[in-house]
Design a protein around this motif. Sequence first.
Motif, PDB file in Angstrom:
ATOM      1  N   GLY A   1       9.980  20.506  -1.501  1.00 30.57           N
ATOM      2  CA  GLY A   1      10.301  20.614  -0.480  1.00 30.57           C
ATOM      3  C   GLY A   1       9.388  19.066   0.354  1.00 30.57           C
ATOM      4  O   GLY A   1       9.045  18.318  -0.619  1.00 30.57           O
ATOM      5  N   ILE A   2      10.335  18.926   0.897  1.00 25.07           N
ATOM      6  CA  ILE A   2       9.665  18.239   1.914  1.00 25.07           C
ATOM      7  C   ILE A   2       9.980  18.322   3.434  1.00 25.07           C
ATOM      8  O   ILE A   2      10.631  18.704   3.625  1.00 25.07           O
ATOM      9  N   ALA A   3       9.269  17.667   3.981  1.00 28.59           N
ATOM     10  CA  ALA A   3       9.052  17.069   5.393  1.00 28.59           C
ATOM     11  C   ALA A   3       9.584  15.627   5.521  1.00 28.59           C
ATOM     12  O   ALA A   3       9.064  15.464   4.922  1.00 28.59           O
ATOM     13  N   PRO A   4      11.202  15.647   5.523  1.00 23.46           N
ATOM     14  CA  PRO A   4      11.204  14.228   5.844  1.00 23.46           C
ATOM     15  C   PRO A   4      10.963  13.067   6.970  1.00 23.46           C
ATOM     16  O   PRO A   4      11.130  13.575   8.467  1.00 23.46           O
ATOM     17  N   ARG A   5      10.545  12.546   6.788  1.00 20.41           N
ATOM     18  CA  ARG A   5      10.552  10.856   7.721  1.00 20.41           C
ATOM     19  C   ARG A   5      10.456  11.260   8.590  1.00 20.41           C
ATOM     20  O   ARG A   5      10.554  11.323   9.884  1.00 20.41           O
ATOM     21  N   GLN A   6       8.812  12.501   8.277  1.00 16.41           N
ATOM     22  CA  GLN A   6       8.328  11.952  10.094  1.00 16.41           C
ATOM     23  C   GLN A   6       7.327  11.358  10.951  1.00 16.41           C
ATOM     24  O   GLN A   6       7.179  10.193  10.548  1.00 16.41           O
ATOM     25  N   PHE A   7       7.307  11.153  12.013  1.00 16.15           N
ATOM     26  CA  PHE A   7       6.633  10.691  13.654  1.00 16.15           C
ATOM     27  C   PHE A   7       8.195   9.101  13.269  1.00 16.15           C
ATOM     28  O   PHE A   7       7.018   7.864  13.353  1.00 16.15           O
ATOM     29  N   MET A   8       9.091   9.349  12.569  1.00  9.54           N
ATOM     30  CA  MET A   8       9.345   7.860  12.317  1.00  9.54           C
ATOM     31  C   MET A   8      11.278   7.479  12.741  1.00  9.54           C
ATOM     32  O   MET A   8      11.952   6.336  12.975  1.00  9.54           O
ATOM     33  N   GLN A   9      11.521   8.592  13.813  1.00 18.95           N
ATOM     34  CA  GLN A   9      12.566   9.110  14.663  1.00 18.95           C
ATOM     35  C   GLN A   9      13.735   8.607  14.366  1.00 18.95           C
ATOM     36  O   GLN A   9      14.814   8.498  14.896  1.00 18.95           O
TER      37      GLN A   9
ATOM     38  N   PHE B   1       5.285  15.975   2.134  1.00 22.28           N
ATOM     39  CA  PHE B   1       5.226  15.517   3.860  1.00 22.28           C
ATOM     40  C   PHE B   1       5.328  13.889   4.347  1.00 22.28           C
ATOM     41  O   PHE B   1       4.565  12.807   3.407  1.00 22.28           O
ATOM     42  N   ASP B   2       6.258  13.133   4.319  1.00 20.31           N
ATOM     43  CA  ASP B   2       6.921  11.704   3.952  1.00 20.31           C
ATOM     44  C   ASP B   2       6.817  11.436   5.657  1.00 20.31           C
ATOM     45  O   ASP B   2       7.240  11.923   6.408  1.00 20.31           O
ATOM     46  N   THR B   3       5.900  10.378   5.696  1.00 22.40           N
ATOM     47  CA  THR B   3       5.916   9.164   6.506  1.00 22.40           C
ATOM     48  C   THR B   3       5.223   7.753   6.366  1.00 22.40           C
ATOM     49  O   THR B   3       4.161   7.716   5.344  1.00 22.40           O
ATOM     50  N   SER B   4       5.230   6.953   7.053  1.00 22.23           N
ATOM     51  CA  SER B   4       5.252   6.116   6.963  1.00 22.23           C
ATOM     52  C   SER B   4       3.375   5.728   8.438  1.00 22.23           C
ATOM     53  O   SER B   4       3.447   4.297   8.641  1.00 22.23           O
ATOM     54  N   HIS B   5       3.888   6.570   8.814  1.00 25.14           N
ATOM     55  CA  HIS B   5       3.599   6.676  10.470  1.00 25.14           C
ATOM     56  C   HIS B   5       2.093   8.069  10.018  1.00 25.14           C
ATOM     57  O   HIS B   5       2.171   8.433  11.221  1.00 25.14           O
ATOM     58  N   PRO B   6       1.070   8.450   8.913  1.00 20.74           N
ATOM     59  CA  PRO B   6       0.216   9.319   9.836  1.00 20.74           C
ATOM     60  C   PRO B   6      -0.709   8.829  10.491  1.00 20.74           C
ATOM     61  O   PRO B   6      -1.257   8.086  10.821  1.00 20.74           O
TER      62      PRO B   6
ATOM     63  N   ASP C   1       0.366   5.064   3.970  1.00 18.70           N
ATOM     64  CA  ASP C   1       1.527   5.471   3.586  1.00 18.70           C
ATOM     65  C   ASP C   1       2.087   6.560   2.686  1.00 18.70           C
ATOM     66  O   ASP C   1       2.290   6.252   2.022  1.00 18.70           O
ATOM     67  N   THR C   2       2.554   7.426   3.004  1.00 12.64           N
ATOM     68  CA  THR C   2       3.183   8.151   2.367  1.00 12.64           C
ATOM     69  C   THR C   2       4.443   8.532   1.473  1.00 12.64           C
ATOM     70  O   THR C   2       4.973   9.524   1.028  1.00 12.64           O
ATOM     71  N   ARG C   3       5.325   7.661   1.810  1.00 13.29           N
ATOM     72  CA  ARG C   3       6.493   7.761   1.911  1.00 13.29           C
ATOM     73  C   ARG C   3       7.250   7.254  -0.041  1.00 13.29           C
ATOM     74  O   ARG C   3       5.974   6.516  -0.697  1.00 13.29           O
ATOM     75  N   PRO C   4       7.331   8.263  -0.402  1.00 17.34           N
ATOM     76  CA  PRO C   4       7.488   7.530  -1.855  1.00 17.34           C
ATOM     77  C   PRO C   4       7.944   6.591  -2.273  1.00 17.34           C
ATOM     78  O   PRO C   4       7.729   6.190  -3.189  1.00 17.34           O
ATOM     79  N   GLU C   5       8.608   5.705  -1.900  1.00 21.55           N
ATOM     80  CA  GLU C   5       9.183   4.823  -1.783  1.00 21.55           C
ATOM     81  C   GLU C   5       8.126   3.312  -1.713  1.00 21.55           C
ATOM     82  O   GLU C   5       8.714   2.353  -1.404  1.00 21.55           O
ATOM     83  N   SER C   6       7.338   3.551  -0.901  1.00 21.19           N
ATOM     84  CA  SER C   6       6.326   2.022  -0.650  1.00 21.19           C
ATOM     85  C   SER C   6       6.104   1.724  -1.293  1.00 21.19           C
ATOM     86  O   SER C   6       6.162   0.737  -1.373  1.00 21.19           O
ATOM     87  N   THR C   7       6.115   1.804  -2.704  1.00 19.89           N
ATOM     88  CA  THR C   7       6.362   0.856  -3.394  1.00 19.89           C
ATOM     89  C   THR C   7       6.974   1.164  -4.925  1.00 19.89           C
ATOM     90  O   THR C   7       7.467   2.277  -5.103  1.00 19.89           O
ATOM     91  N   ALA C   8       7.358   0.128  -5.807  1.00 23.13           N
ATOM     92  CA  ALA C   8       8.180   0.915  -6.013  1.00 23.13           C
ATOM     93  C   ALA C   8       7.832   1.593  -7.841  1.00 23.13           C
ATOM     94  O   ALA C   8       8.163   2.436  -8.511  1.00 23.13           O
ATOM     95  N   THR C   9       6.572   1.096  -7.946  1.00 28.05           N
ATOM     96  CA  THR C   9       5.662   1.658  -8.329  1.00 28.05           C
ATOM     97  C   THR C   9       5.308   3.146  -8.615  1.00 28.05           C
ATOM     98  O   THR C   9       5.560   4.251  -9.411  1.00 28.05           O
ATOM     99  N   SER C  10       5.028   3.465  -7.058  1.00 25.27           N
ATOM    100  CA  SER C  10       4.723   4.508  -6.650  1.00 25.27           C
ATOM    101  C   SER C  10       6.304   5.515  -6.694  1.00 25.27           C
ATOM    102  O   SER C  10       6.371   6.588  -7.044  1.00 25.27           O
ATOM    103  N   LEU C  11       7.199   4.914  -7.101  1.00 19.80           N
ATOM    104  CA  LEU C  11       8.308   5.781  -6.418  1.00 19.80           C
ATOM    105  C   LEU C  11       8.499   6.137  -7.828  1.00 19.80           C
ATOM    106  O   LEU C  11       9.300   7.459  -8.215  1.00 19.80           O
TER     107      LEU C  11
END
Length: 398
Positions: free
Chosen positions: A92-100, A348-353, A360-370
């Motif tokens: 599952g995913i909590a998408p783009r939290q706190f990111m408007q 939980f996907d967010t750039s602003h925890p 930054d928990t976003r999956p794509e925070s870097t290419a390696t992480s993605l």
Amino acid sequence: MNRPLHDLSVLPSRHLSAPRHRCAAPRHRSRVPGRRAARRSLALRARAVLAATGLACVALVAAPMGGATTATAATGCSFSSKLVPSCGRLWGIAPRQFMQVRTDIGVATDEANAQRTFDIVHVYHVNGSHFPTTLERGIAMQPGKNRLLLINWKPATDMSWRAEANGGADARIDSEAAYLKSTYHHPFFLTVWHEPENDVNDTPGSGRTSADYAAMYRHTVQRLRADGVDFAITMMDYEGYDAAARRANFPGFWPGNDVVDWIGIDPYGSGAATGYLSGDFTSLVNRPELGFPGYYDWALRTHPGIPMMLCEWGIGESASNPSGKANFFRSVVAQLPRYPNIKAMSYFDTSHPHRVEVGDTRPESTATSLAAFVAMSHSSAVVTPRFHYSGTGIALGS
């Protein structure tokens, strides 16, 4: 993680039908605030994903990013009446939290990143905010990509837990029950006031002791059931922080086996090389500390037979250890089979925890992480059969 107050064995025979395979191409308009270039980029990506839904059922499984091997669910896999998969994990995913970012656009973006359909979408509601909204129902029922909803609900932030347990929010609960029965008679996960450890007040008479919480939870679930909402799969969702579990009030939160279908925890980690948030999947879900055996072992010993979900989990990027987040994701693939009672995980996907030390928990925070996130999302440890809504239940097949 606290956030602002905002808005089948097999399922019972009445829930089953022959599997269907549908891939439609719904149209969505993107309205994402922010700088013009960022808005245009995100909108184009999201539109591309949404417009390509008819191909995603094949293409995204056929060619995962970064050389990942796509697993398929084993023959004979099924879901129980409480939505427990017999193989893999619900993803599952909590998408783009706190990111408007609007939820459907966030889901599209995260699915483009993961190169797969998520099984669960996690949303949050408080007080009289009826759920699921029209937008959320559309996400759940998207043709060819049906998804389960995990809904966190704080029924009464305007009164104490004890006041709600004594009936203070009954009209609100009854209204939500009526809304559900008229708009969305499908199974969904329901958390009643997640992470109560953050809001407890042990002072006698405060109305917010752990015993008050347990009474509030019981009353909410029992009243919903009495109102005819027998299709909510209930979740007791803990913070997942070891220090909170060592407090004297911790056992008092438990509302009773008869009103809890799943146990949830919300742990967070980091790609950092040192510190409490560093480590691997085992330290995330089963860290023994000062007499507490770790959440996984605690749940197995204290509440055997109840499945577990990571309702929220996220791994932050670490500038000082660039490969750390990817390595954390790789540890999930390697270690998750050691924890068979974990049946679902919602990222939980967010750039602003709210906790800045997480990162930054976003999956794509870097290419390696993605690349590591994609490989994890396609591993045999997490792949379950696709499903679709059928009448008032769920059937296997897309």
